[in-house]
Write a protein that holds these residues in place. Structure first.
Motif: not given
Length: 1592
Positions: A543, A743-744, A815, A823-824, A826
Motif C-alpha cells: 500500500s 466505498k467499493p 476500485r 477504495s477497496e 469491489s
C-alpha cells in the motif's frame, strides 16, 4: 417521356437514386436527344423481355429489373455495353443454382457482407467469372455490371448525408422494412463537371465496372474499417503502377460501392410483392441550408409510395405557387426526385420549408430550414455570388455557391495501441475525401477523451494531404485514453476513434509503486499554489504510504522537496514561493519498498496575483524568461488597511487547513500583506501562525495542527502604516479529512465484446464524493495474478478492457478513486470467456406442424437458445420428401428470410411424408440448420378441435409471477376459437402433474401467472378450445425459474411539471443492438396517435398525448438482445383517475402549504401574521391583501419572504380598531399559485387586541426587575413552608421586601438571588401563619410585586400538604413500658392540630378511657394503656389523616412483645411503689448555715416514709446525740428539729440527717459555719500579740 413497366414506374425514384454517375449523365443526354426515343424504346423493350423471365424466376427475392429501362436511356455505345451486360446477367441468373438465389437474398437482407454470409452462399462461380472478366477488358464490364444482383438498381448520384451533428445510425426493428438513413444527393450533371475526379468518361466507366466486378473482395465492417483480401501478384503489380490520383479515386469509388450495396439492400427490403400499396415515405428528406444573400438554393427530396405520391412545397406552412412567382421558385419532379429551387435568395427567404407527400394511403411531411445571411465586409457580394473567390471552409461554401457534402472515409486505420512510459507511440490513418477539391483542404483535429489536443513537446502532429498522424514522443500515463481523429470539411466532419494504453515504466526499486499522474497547479497566487494529482493504479504490491511533492524554478534544474513527511491526500498546498517567478512541479509515490519514478512535470505556473496574471495574458510585454518583474505604485502613506473579508476554510485535511479571504476595501495604493492567527475553538488565546514572514496571497495553508481538535482562524492586514484590525473569525473547524475514501463499486458485470476485449460495467459506490475515476484490474481465472486494465482513471461506469487472450476466462474487479485515496476493490466479477460477442446463432428446435392442408403445411419452431450476441434477422426453411422411410434431397422452402417463427410451405404433394429443418440468421451469418424434424404427412386436417397455439413465451419473470404469451393456432378447427387454457407444472414433475391455471377459457392471448415459489423451475403449455372441444396443447416452454434477478427494474409512471403522463423504463444491461419495444396488452403499439415514445440511451419513455378510456390496458416494455429484460404497468379506471388528477395538479399547480395563514402575538405586543409553504424557489413572490386592498411594506407593516424555509410573514407594531377585517397572503411561484386568508372580526379581533395590549404591558414590565414565575409555596422535607418566586433582570442594587398582611417581614440576611429565585422560609407552619403574603422587587429601573393569599381554601391546601409531609415524617411505632402500663409512640418532625390522629386495635377503632388514652408530647404521638391485661394484646395501627389521604403506622403487641412489655411494666410498677414509700427528707434543711458565735441555731424539716422512718444525726460523719447545748427532736413521725442554744466555733461542721425505713435511706446534709464578730475579734487579736511580746 417513354413508358416504363408498372413496377419500374412505381420505384422510379429508387432507380434514379441508385444509378451510376455514368448512367446519370446518359439519362441527362437522353432528355436532349428526343429523336432517338423510339429506337431506344425498342431496344429497352427487348432488354425488358429478357429480364422478365429472370424477374419471374427471382420473384421471391423481390428483384426489380428497372435497370433495363435505365440503361436504354443512354447513347448507342453505352447502350451496347449495358444491354450486353443485362442479357449476360439474365442468362447467368437463369443458370444459377437455387442456393445462389438464397445467398443473394441473404446478402440483401444483412447489414454487411460478412465472410460468414459469403461462406454460406454457394454461388461463387459468378464472382470468379467477374474476376476473370475484369482482366479481359470491356466485356468484363457488361458481365460484372449485369451479373451482380446488387448493381441492378444500384447506380445513383453521389449522396450527401445530413450534417455530422445530426448523424444517426438506425437499427430497424423490422429487418424486412428497414428504415435507411438516406441523404440529399447533389445533382452535378455533365455541365457541372468537377476537375480532378476522373480524366475521361470512358476511363471512369471502365474503372467503375472493374470495381463492381471486384465488390465481393472487400469485406465490410461498420462502414469505416476495411478488411484486406489477398490479391494476385499481377493485381499487386498493377496497383503499384497506379498514380496517386487514381489510388485516391479508387478508394473513393470503393467507399461509394459499399454504400450502394447497403442502399440496395434497403431497397429490396422495401419490395413486397404482396403489399405494393403503401403510404408515402421519405427516402431522402430535404436538408437545411445556410447561404448568403443573392445565392441560389435547391431543396431535394425523394419519396416512396404506391400509388406515386403527389408532393407539395410549403413556406412557413403556406403553399408555394411557382406560377405566381415566375423565376423565383422552380419546382421539379424528375424520375421521382422532387426539388424546389429558390433563385437569388433574399433575407426574407429565411423560413421553414416543408415538403408534403400524399397518396390514397396517407400523407407525410418533411421539414428543412433556410437561413439567408446578409454579407457585411470588404468583399464584394457579387464576387461571392459569382464564386470567383476562395473562402475558408468555415463558411460551408462549395464551388457551386451553396453548402455541399464531402464524402470523408478512413483507410488503413490505427488499432488499439499499447505503449509503456518513455516509449514513442504513433497513430496514423489515411483519409479519402470525395470530391477532391484543391482549394478546399480539410481541418485535421485530434482529440483525447473528447478534449482537443494541441501540438507540444509531448505531442507531434502531421498531415501529408492524404495521411494524418499523431506521435507521442515520450508517452506517459496522462496520454492514455480514447484518441479520435476528426476530419472537418466546412460544417461536416467524420471521426474515427480507438484507445491507447500506456503502462508504467519499470520501477528503479523492485516493489516500488507506479508514478502519480496528471499533476496540476490550482489556485495559484503570489506565494502559494495547490498541487493536485491522481494516484497510480500500480502500488507495487504494498500500500502507498503517501506522496512527495517536488518543485523546480523554471530555468533551473534544481528540484526541491516541498514536504518532509509523505501526504496521503492527493492535493497539497505549496507555500513560500517567490512572487513573480515561475515553477514546475512533480510528484513521487512512496511505499515501504521505495519511492516511485517522478510523474510528468506540471505546466509552468507563475507566482502572481490572479489579477496580475490576467493583465499579463491580455497585454504580453516581453519574451518569456521564466521570471516576471512585478512593480507597484508609489505607496500612499498613513493608510492602515482594514480587515480582510469573506474569510473561510476552503479545504481541511488531517495535515493542513487552507484559508481563503478577500483583500480589504480600505488599503490605499500600497501593497498589503497578511498575518494569520489561530486559536483553539472556545478560547480567545490567539496565536500568530506566520510570525516571521507575512503572507502576500489571500490564501494560506496552516500546518502543525492537532488532529481532531477544533480551531478558529482570523487574518490581519499590514503595510508600512501598521497592522489593521482582525477579520471576523471563522467557525470552528475540526482538523480531519472532510473527504472520505470512497466505498467499493458494486455489481461488476463483464460482457463479451471482441475476441481480445471485454466490456466491464459497474455501479457507482454509494455516497461517493468528488470521484476522479476508476481503476479496473483483470485476472486469468485461477492464476491469482491481477493486472491493471487502465493506468489513467476512467470516468463513467463502463470500460472496454483490451489486450486479453482469446479463449481464456477472466475475472475483473474495480476500485474508485478520489483525492482522499483509492477504495477497496469491489467483489470479483463472474468469470467470462474472451471471445467475440457476435456469432452465428444456434439451430432452432422443436419443429412442429401447426396446420396441414392438401398441398401445404404450416410449421412452427422455437427460437435458437444461442442467438449469437445479436438479434435474429430471419429464418430459412428446408424440406425433403421421405418415401418408404428413405429421405430425399433437401429443397429450399423460402429464398428470402422470414422473420416469424411460423411459415407455410406451399406446393407440397398430398399424402406425401416430409421432413423439415430450419436455420436461423443474424448479422454474423446463417447458423447451422436444425436436425431433421420427425416425419409429417401432408394431408387435410379434418379434426373439429383447434390446432395447438404456438410461439409460447415467458416474460416479466419475477420471484412469484411471470407473464405467458402465445399466438393463436393456425388451424382453428370447424368453429371459431372460444378461448384458451393454460397448464403448468414443476419442471421435474411427471406428466400426470400438469394442472390448469385457469378454470374458464381465456379470451386474451396472455396471462399473468402468480403464486409461484421462488427458486422453483416451471414449464407451461397452452391449449385452445372451440365448440367441439379442447385442442392439442402447444409445445412445452423452456424451463423458467421463478426469480427476480439482481438489477431488475419496473416500469415507472411519472407526471412531469407540464402534466404529461408517461411510462418510463430503464435498462442497464443493454447491448449495442438492444432496443426498447413497447406493447399494449402485449400487442405491439403501431398507432402512435395516442403515445409518443422517446428512447435515449438506456432509458425509454412512452408519453400519453391525452390519457383517456381508450388508453386503459396493460403496457409492457421489453428490451431486445438481453436476457429477457421486461416489465409492465397496468392502467385501469382507478389508476387513470389518479393520474389525471395528478396531471391536473401539475398543469395547474398550487404552492403546497405546510401551514395556513395564522396569527400570533409577539413579546412586545406586536402582531405577527404568517404562513409557511413546503418549498419556494428563488422566483417566488408574495402579495399581502387587507380587506381586498393590497398593502405594502412600510412603517406599519413589516413584510418578509424567506425562500429557503418557505416562511412568509407580516408584522404589525400595534393592533388598532381600524385593523379589524380579513387578511390574505397570495403566493406565486412560477406557474404555481396559492393563497390563504384569516378573518379577524368581532370577539376574535377584540380578544387578539386585548392579548396584544397585555403583552405590550408585560414587555414594558420586564424591562426592569420582574417576576418570571409568580409567588408560590412548597413544603420542604423538614415540613417547613417555603414561599418562592422566580425573578429576572436582577442586578446588584435590586432590593426585595416581604410583607404579611401589609406588615413588613424582617429578614435576617439579604437575599443573593441565586439562580434567580427568591425564597421565604416559615418554620413549623400553623394557622397563625395564615394571611396574605406579598413580595416587592425594586431598583432604579422600576419595581414589580407579586402577591400570594394563604387563606381559606389556599391555606387548607397548604395545610394538607404540611400535614402530608408531617405524616410522611412519622417514625415506626415503638413499644415502651411505664409504671402505669404500656405506651405505643411515634415521632414526627413537628405536630400541628390539623393533623388528625386515630388508633385502631385489631381493625377496631379504639374508644379512649381513663385506662386507654392518647396524646401528644412535643413531637411524640402516643397511646397509653394503663394496667394492661391479656385482652390488650393484638395489632395496633396509628392513622394520620392529612385532610386528603391517610397514612398508617402499625405495631404488633402480642406474643413475646407483649410479655416483655408486661414484665417491664410490673418491674417499673414495683419500683414506683418503692420509690413512693421510701424514707426521704421532704424539705426544710438548708445546705449551708452561717451563724454568729453566741447565737441560737434552730433547724427543722419534714420527713416521710411508710413505715415511719428512723431518724438519726451525724456531725462530721460521727453520730450526734442530744445534750444540754444541742437538742434533737422527732415528733409526730414526720417533724424533725435540731437546735443549739449558744453556738460556738466548736459547733462548726457538717451535720447530716439520716432517715431510714425498709424501702430505703436518704441523707440530707447541712454545713454550719460559726463566725466571731469583728469588734470582738480585734481585742482578742491584741491580747494575742501582747502575749507573744511577753513571751519574746
Amino acid at each position: 417521356m417513354m413508358s416504363l413497366p408498372f413496377y419500374q414506374r412505381h420505384h422510379e425514384h429508387y432507380d434514379r437514386a441508385y444509378r451510376h454517375k455514368a448512367l446519370q449523365s446518359t439519362v441527362s443526354q437522353y432528355q436532349k436527344e428526343t429523336k432517338s426515343k423510339s429506337a431506344v424504346y425498342a431496344q429497352g423493350s427487348t432488354a425488358y423481355a429478357r429480364g422478365s423471365a429472370a424477374y419471374r424466376h427471382a420473384s421471391a427475392a423481390g428483384f426489380s429489373l428497372d435497370s433495363s429501362a435505365a440503361y436504354s436511356h443512354g447513347s448507342s455505345s453505352a447502350y451496347d455495353l449495358e444491354s450486353a451486360a443485362y442479357s449476360y446477367g439474365s442468362t447467368a441468373y437463369d443458370h444459377s443454382a437455387a442456393q445462389s438465389k438464397r445467398s443473394a437474398a441473404y446478402s440483401l437482407d444483412s447489414e454487411s457482407l460478412s465472410k460468414s454470409s459469403a461462406a454460406y452462399s454457394h454461388g461463387s462461380e459468378a464472382i470468379n467469372k467477374l474476376a476473370a472478366a475484369y482482366r479481359l477488358g470491356s466485356e468484363t464490364y457488361s458481365l460484372g455490371l449485369k451479373d451482380s444482383n446488387l448493381m441492378i438498381e444500384d447506380q445513383s448520384y453521389k449522396m450527401s448525408p445530413k450534417a455530422k451533428r445530426a448523424k444517426q445510425n438506425l437499427v430497424s426493428e423490422n429487418k424486412e422494412n428497414e428504415a435507411v438513413n438516406y441523404s440529399v444527393p447533389i445533382f452535378t450533371g455533365r455541365a457541372m463537371n468537377i476537375s480532378g475526379i476522373t480524366d475521361t468518361e470512358e476511363e471512369r466507366i471502365k474503372e467503375s465496372a472493374a470495381y463492381v466486378a471486384k465488390r465481393n473482395l472487400f469485406a465490410t465492417g461498420e462502414g469505416i474499417s476495411v478488411s484486406k483480401v489477398a490479391k494476385s501478384t499481377s493485381e499487386e503489380e498493377y496497383h503499384e503502377k497506379k498514380s496517386r490520383k487514381v489510388a485516391i479515386r479508387e478508394s473513393a469509388e470503393h467507399v461509394a460501392l459499399k454504400k450502394k450495396i447497403e442502399e440496395t439492400q434497403a431497397f429490396h427490403k422495401k419490395l413486397n410483392k404482396d403489399k405494393l400499396l403503401h403510404a408515402p415515405e421519405f427516402v431522402i428528406e430535404p436538408r437545411s441550408h445556410t447561404i448568403w444573400e443573392k445565392q441560389n438554393v435547391k431543396f431535394h427530396c425523394s419519396v416512396a409510395g404506391w400509388p406515386e405520391p403527389r408532393v407539395t412545397w410549403y413556406k412557413n406552412n403556406v403553399p408555394i405557387d411557382d406560377q405566381a412567382h415566375p423565376g423565383k421558385y422552380i419546382i421539379e419532379n424528375r424520375y421521382g426526385l422532387h426539388s424546389l429551387e429558390i433563385s437569388t435568395c433574399e433575407f426574407d427567404d429565411t423560413a421553414q420549408y416543408r415538403a408534403s407527400a400524399m397518396n390514397v394511403k396517407g400523407e407525410i411531411s418533411a421539414y428543412a430550414s433556410l437561413v439567408v445571411k446578409r454579407y457585411r465586409g470588404d468583399t464584394d457580394a457579387s464576387l461571392l455570388h459569382a464564386g470567383t473567390l476562395s473562402f475558408s471552409l468555415g463558411l460551408g461554401v462549395s464551388p457551386h455557391g451553396y453548402a455541399s457534402r464531402f464524402e470523408i472515409s478512413f483507410v488503413d486505420t490505427f488499432d488499439v495501441a499499447f505503449g509503456r512510459e518513455g516509449e514513442t507511440v504513433s497513430l496514423g490513418c489515411s483519409v479519402v475525401i470525395n470530391p477532391d477539391i484543391k482549394r478546399f483542404k480539410p481541418d485535421i483535429e485530434w482529440y483525447r477523451n473528447g478534449v482537443l489536443i494541441t501540438p507540444s513537446k509531448w505531442v507531434q502532429m502531421h498531415w501529408s494531404g492524404e495521411r494524418a498522424s499523431l506521435t507521442l514522443t515520450h508517452a506517459n500515463k496522462e496520454d492514455e485514453g480514447l484518441y479520435t481523429l476528426r476530419v472537418v470539411m466546412g460544417e461536416y466532419y467524420e471521426e474515427y476513434s480507438n484507445y491507447v494504453f500506456v503502462r508504467d515504466a519499470d520501477a528503479e526499486m523492485p516493489g516500488a509503486p507506479g508514478a502519480p499522474l496528471d499533476v496540476q497547479c490550482l489556485d495559484a497566487n503570489k506565494d502559494y499554489v495547490i498541487v493536485s494529482w491522481k494516484q497510480p493504479a500500480v502500488d507495487g504490491g504494498n500500500s502507498i504510504l503517501g506522496y512527495f511533492i517536488d518543485r523546480c524554478e523554471v530555468g533551473t534544474t534544481h528540484w526541491t522537496q516541498c514536504n518532509e513527511t509523505p501526504v496521503k491526500f492527493a492535493r497539497f498546498p505549496v507555500t513560500g514561493l517567490i512572487e513573480g517567478r515561475s515553477y514546475i512541479f512533480r510528484v513521487r509515490a512512496v511505499n515501504k519498498a521505495g519511492v516511485s519514478l517522478p510523474s510528468r512535470v506540471s505546466e509552468p505556473v507563475a507566482a502572481l496575483d490572479p489579477s496580475d496574471r490576467a493583465r499579463l495574458r491580455s497585454h504580453p510585454s516581453a519574451p518569456w524568461t521564466g521570471q516576471i518583474i512585478v512593480t507597484e505604485e508609489e505607496p500612499a502613506e498613513g493608510v492602515v488597511p482594514g480587515p480582510p473579508t469573506d474569510l473561510q476554510v476552503i479545504e481541511a485535511t488531517k495535515n493542513y487547513v487552507v484559508l481563503s479571504w478577500k483583500p480589504p476595501g480600505q488599503r490605499g495604493h500600497e501593497g498589503i500583506m497578511y498575518f494569520v492567527e489561530k486559536c483553539i475553538a472556545g478560547t480567545e488565546d490567539w496565536q500568530r501562525v506566520n510570525t516571521e514572514i507575512p503572507v502576500k496571497s489571500p490564501r494560506f495553508a496552516v500546518f502543525d495542527l492537532a488532529e481532531g481538535k477544533s480551531y478558529c482562524f482570523r487574518v490581519r492586514c499590514c503595510n508600512s502604516a501598521g497592522i489593521g484590525e482582525p477579520s471576523e473569525a471563522t467557525e470552528a473547524t475540526v482538523v480531519d479529512d472532510k473527504l472520505d475514501i470512497p466505498k467499493p463499486p458494486g455489481r461488476i458485470m463483464p460482457t463479451r465484446n471482441t475476441d481480445t476485449s471485454v466490456v466491464v460495467t459497474w455501479t457507482e459506490p454509494p455516497d461517493a464524493k468528488e470521484l476522479v475515476g476508476y481503476y479496473i484490474e483483470s485476472s486469468v481465472v485461477g492464476s491469482g495474478c491481477w493486472e491493471p486494465c487502465n493506468n489513467n482513471p476512467v470516468k463513467g461506469t463502463r470500460f472496454i478492457c483490451h489486450g486479453l487472450i482469446n479463449g481464456e476466462k477472466y475475472i475483473f474487479r474495480v476500485r474508485a478513486v478520489n483525492a482522499a485515496g483509492l477504495s477497496e476493490f469491489s467483489d470479483d466479477s463472474e468469470p467470462i470467456e474472451v471471445k467475440a460477442a457476435i456469432a452465428a446463432p444456434s439451430p432452432p428446435y422443436d419443429i412442429t406442424v401447426l396446420e396441414s392442408v392438401r398441398d401445404s403445411m404450416v410449421l412452427g419452431w422455437k427460437q435458437p437458445k444461442v442467438t449469437g450476441g445479436t438479434e435474429i434477422t430471419g429464418y430459412y426453411v428446408n424440406y425433403r420428401e421421405v418415401v418408404g422411410g428413405v429421405p430425399g434431397k433437401w429443397m429450399e422452402a423460402n429464398i428470402k428470410a422470414i422473420s416469424e417463427r411460423a411459415y407455410r410451405i406451399q406446393n407440397l404433394k398430398e399424402n406425401m411424408v416430409y421432413q423439415f429443418q430450419v436455420a436461423a440468421a443474424n448479422l454474423a451469418g446463417v447458423g447451422t440448420p436444425s436436425p431433421p424434424s420427425q416425419p409429417f404427412k401432408c394431408e387435410e386436417w379434418t379434426i373439429a378441435v383447434p390446432g395447438p397455439p404456438h410461439d409460447v413465451t415467458c416474460t416479466e419473470v419475477r420471484k412469484d409471477s411471470l407473464v405467458l404469451l402465445w399466438k393463436e393456432p393456425v388451424y382453428t378447427g370447424r368453429s371459431p376459437i372460444a378461448g384458451y387454457y393454460v397448464d403448468m407444472k414443476v419442471t421435474e414433475a411427471k406428466e400426470e402433474h400438469w394442472k390448469s391455471v385457469n378454470e374458464k377459457p381465456l379470451q386474451k392471448k396472455f396471462l399473468k401467472i402468480g403464486g409461484l415459489k421462488e427458486g422453483t423451475s416451471y414449464v407451461f403449455r397452452v391449449r385452445a378450445t372451440n365448440q367441439a372441444g379442447v385442442g392439442k396443447p402447444s409445445d412445452v416452454t423452456n424451463p423458467v425459474t421463478a426469480e427476480t434477478r439482481p438489477g431488475t427494474k419496473e416500469v415507472v409512471v411519472d407526471v412531469d411539471d407540464n402534466g404529461v403522463i408517461s411510462l418510463n423504463f430503464e435498462c442497464d444491461q443493454m447491448s449495442p443492438n438492444s432496443k426498447f419495444v413497447w406493447s399494449k396488452n402485449y400487442e405491439p403499439i403501431e398507432d402512435d396517435s395516442r403515445l409518443n415514445i422517446d428512447t435515449k440511451g438506456g432509458k425509454s419513455k412512452a408519453s400519453f398525448k391525452d390519457l383517456g378510456e381508450d388508453d386503459l390496458g396493460i403496457y409492457s416494455c421489453a428490451v431486445t438482445d438481453t436476457d429477457g429484460v421486461s416489465s409492465s404497468y397496468t392502467i385501469d379506471e382507478e389508476e387513470m383517475k389518479r393520474l389525471l388528477a395528478l396531471s391536473h395538479e401539475h398543469k395547474f399547480p398550487t404552492v403546497p402549504l405546510a401551514s395556513e395563514l395564522a396569527v400570533e402575538i409577539l413579546e412586545k405586543g406586536e402582531v405577527r401574521f404568517w404562513l409557511q409553504a413546503e418549498k419556494l424557489s428563488g422566483n417566488a413572490k408574495a402579495n399581502f391583501v387587507f380587506n381586498d386592498k393590497e398593502i405594502f411594506n412600510g412603517e406599519k407593516y413589516k413584510m418578509k419572504v424567506d425562500k429557503n424555509t418557505g416562511l412568509v410573514e407580516m408584522i404589525m407594531d400595534k393592533l388598532e380598531d381600524k385593523d379589524e377585517g380579513t387578511y390574505t397572503f397570495q403566493l406565486q411561484d412560477g406557474k404555481a399559485t396559492n393563497q390563504s386568508s384569516l378573518v379577524l372580526i368581532g370577539d376574535v379581533f377584540k380578544k387578539l387586541q386585548d392579548e396584544a395590549e397585555f403583552q405590550r404591558k408585560e414587555w414594558h414590565r420586564k424591562q426592569g426587575p420582574h417576576f418570571v414565575d409568580k409567588l408560590g409555596w412548597e413544603v420542604t422535607d423538614e415540613c417547613n413552608v417555603m414561599l418562592k418566586c422566580k425573578v429576572a433582570n436582577i442586578k446588584k442594587e435590586t432590593h426585595i421586601v416581604w410583607y404579611k398582611d401589609d406588615r413588613e417581614i424582617m429578614v435576617d440576611e439579604e437575599h443573593d438571588f441565586k439562580d434567580g429565585v427568591c425564597t421565604l422560609l416559615i418554620s413549623e407552619f400553623s394557622r397563625k401563619d395564615a394571611g396574605t403574603y406579598e413580595v416587592i422587587l425594586k431598583d432604579d429601573r422600576g419595581k414589580d410585586s407579586c402577591e400570594l393569599k394563604l387563606k381559606d381554601t389556599a391555606f387548607a391546601d397548604l395545610m394538607n400538604e404540611v400535614c402530608r409531609r408531617i405524616a410522611l415524617s412519622a417514625t415506626d411505632l415503638k413499644i415502651q413500658s411505664t409504671a402505669e402500663g404500656i405506651r405505643l409512640y411515634s415521632y414526627v418532625t413537628y405536630y400541628v392540630e390539623d393533623l388528625r390522629v386515630g388508633w385502631v386495635h385489631n381493625d377496631t377503632q379504639i374508644k379512649f378511657t381513663d385506662r386507654v388514652k392518647t396524646g401528644v408530647t412535643g413531637e411524640q404521638i402516643w397511646l397509653q394503656i394503663n394496667e394492661p391485661t391479656p385482652q390488650d394484646k393484638g395489632r395496633y395501627t396509628m392513622e394520620l389523616f392529612d385532610g386528603k389521604t391517610g397514612h398508617k403506622k402499625t405495631v404488633d403487641l402480642s406474643g413475646q412483645a407483649f410479655d416483655e412489655a408486661f414484665a417491664e411494666f410490673q418491674r417499673l410498677k414495683q419500683a414506683a411503689i418503692a420509690e413512693k414509700n421510701r424514707a426521704r427528707v421532704l424539705g426544710g434543711l438548708p445546705d449551708v448555715v452561717t451563724i454568729q458565735e453566741g447565737k441560737a441555731l434552730n433547724l427543722s424539716c419534714t420527713v416521710w416514709g411508710d413505715p415511719t422512718p428512723e431518724v438519726s444525726w451525724l456531725k462530721n460523719e460521727k453520730s450526734l446525740v442530744s445534750d444540754a447545748n444541742c437538742t434533737l427532736k422527732f415528733e409526730s413521725g414526720k417533724n424533725v428539729s435540731f437546735s443549739i442554744s449558744n453556738v460556738s466555733t466548736l459547733d462548726s461542721g457538717k451535720y447530716s440527717l439520716v432517715v431510714k425505713n425498709k424501702y430505703g435511706t436518704e441523707t440530707s446534709d447541712v454545713t454550719v459555719s460559726v463566725y466571731i464578730p469583728e469588734e470582738e475579734r480585734q481585742p482578742e487579736q491584741k491580747d494575742k500579740k501582747e502575749d507573744k511580746k511577753t513571751k519574746a
